[in-house]
Scaffold this active site. Structure first.
Site, PDB file in Angstrom:
ATOM      1  CD  GLU A 149      12.136  -3.961  -2.089  1.00  0.00           C
ATOM      2  OE1 GLU A 149      13.224  -3.702  -1.511  1.00  0.00           O
ATOM      3  OE2 GLU A 149      11.079  -3.370  -1.831  1.00  0.00           O
ATOM      4  CE1 TYR A 151      -3.571  -2.629   0.809  1.00  0.00           C
ATOM      5  CE2 TYR A 151      -2.173  -3.257   2.661  1.00  0.00           C
ATOM      6  CZ  TYR A 151      -3.254  -3.512   1.821  1.00  0.00           C
ATOM      7  OH  TYR A 151      -3.994  -4.643   2.007  1.00  0.00           O
TER       8      TYR A 151
END
Length: 313
Positions: A282, A263
């Protein structure tokens, strides 16, 4: 303050042997500006403490297609800024030398695409993580309270205690419910989303830059760690196809985020609101903050992608 040594300045491809504070980053950018006429530097806005947030533009300003790379949403992830500066340096050096990279003519790439690079979106948080509280800081007590002590090595947020990658509108209200479950009620070292979407000047400036820059067709955001790729809900045209190309190119796994990572992030906002592909990378593996010594390994894994992404769109 440490400065770039004369011997380091003479290297065509610079090495990075010190933590990348905001002032160190600006010193490298100034050096590149002096060395290469093929780049331009502007600013998308200022941080809370008044640090101007630079965007480096490579390639043609008239190009109809471009990409944006963003580093250091989080204070302790400044190694992503180092990776992006290394890319800028190599791009410009290889363009000057007339080289091909991964089968791409650097001259063609420079004439037909633009590449925008924001190495450090969160300069205040980066400096706090690296250097701690400055002696003249007027909010020292508040920072110590938000952090839970004087050790800022795990600091993620901006100087106001807002986690910038939860400060975008997509999923913001859903995250607020999760935030309460986690017991986060205000400014903290990480995971606090702010009072409302784009409450922070850093995120607001980036969103406005993207809203009014139609030539940007794709965004890559660098975080650490886990060697995974997230593409929001994958609904932007071409997202899944490009995501699989990225997966093959850098060896990271195309995944779905879990928990709080679902979110309020830039990738989710860009896919949902701008309707164009965006990806969170990442970078690296280990425990955050990753050591500076990992930067070249991370860069080597992303190098082909950073050079090739402009022609994926």
């Amino acid at each position: 303050m440490n400065t770039i040594s004369d011997s380091a300045k003479e290297r065509t491809i610079l090495d990075y042997t010190r933590p990348l504070t905001y002032s160190a980053m600006m010193e490298y950018i100034d050096l590149f500006s002096e060395r290469y006429k093929e780049m331009s530097v502007s600013f998308i806005g200022d941080s809370i403490l008044g640090r101007s947030i630079p965007v480096i533009t490579l390639g043609s300003s008239d190009a109809e297609k471009g990409v944006l790379y963003v580093g250091a949403h989080h204070g302790m992830e400044w190694i992503t800024s180092v990776v992006l500066l290394r890319f800028v340096n190599e791009f410009l050096e290889y363009l000057k030398a007339g080289r091909q990279m991964y089968g791409l003519s650097m001259d063609y790439l420079s004439r037909t695409r633009s590449i925008s690079v924001i190495p450090m979106l969160n300069p205040d948080g980066v400096d706090l993580q690296i250097s701690g509280i400055p002696s003249d800081c007027p909010i020292a007590e508040r920072l110590i309270k938000m952090n839970g002590g004087n050790d800022f090595s795990k600091w993620q947020a901006n100087i106001r205690g807002v986690d910038l990658n939860h400060n975008y509108s997509t999923g913001f209200q859903e995250y607020k419910s999760l935030e309460r479950e986690l017991g986060i009620m205000g400014g903290a070292s990480g995971k606090y989303s702010g009072e409302y979407p784009e409450s922070e000047p850093e995120t607001g400036a980036l969103c406005n830059y993207l809203r009014f820059n139609d030539r940007i067709k794709m965004v890559l955001t660098l975080h650490t760690q886990g060697e995974e790729i997230f593409c929001g809900d994958g609904s932007a045209p071409g997202s899944m196809k490009i995501g699989r190309m990225i997966e093959r190119m850098c060896g990271y796994k195309l995944s779905s985020p879990e928990g709080s990572a679902m979110y309020g992030g830039l990738t989710d906002w860009y896919v949902h609101d701008i309707r164009k592909p965006a990806f969170t990378l990442e970078c690296g593996k280990g425990e955050n903050p990753l050591p500076l010594s990992d930067y070249f390994k991370i860069y080597a894994g992303l190098r082909e992608l950073l050079f090739s992404a402009p022609v994926m769109i």
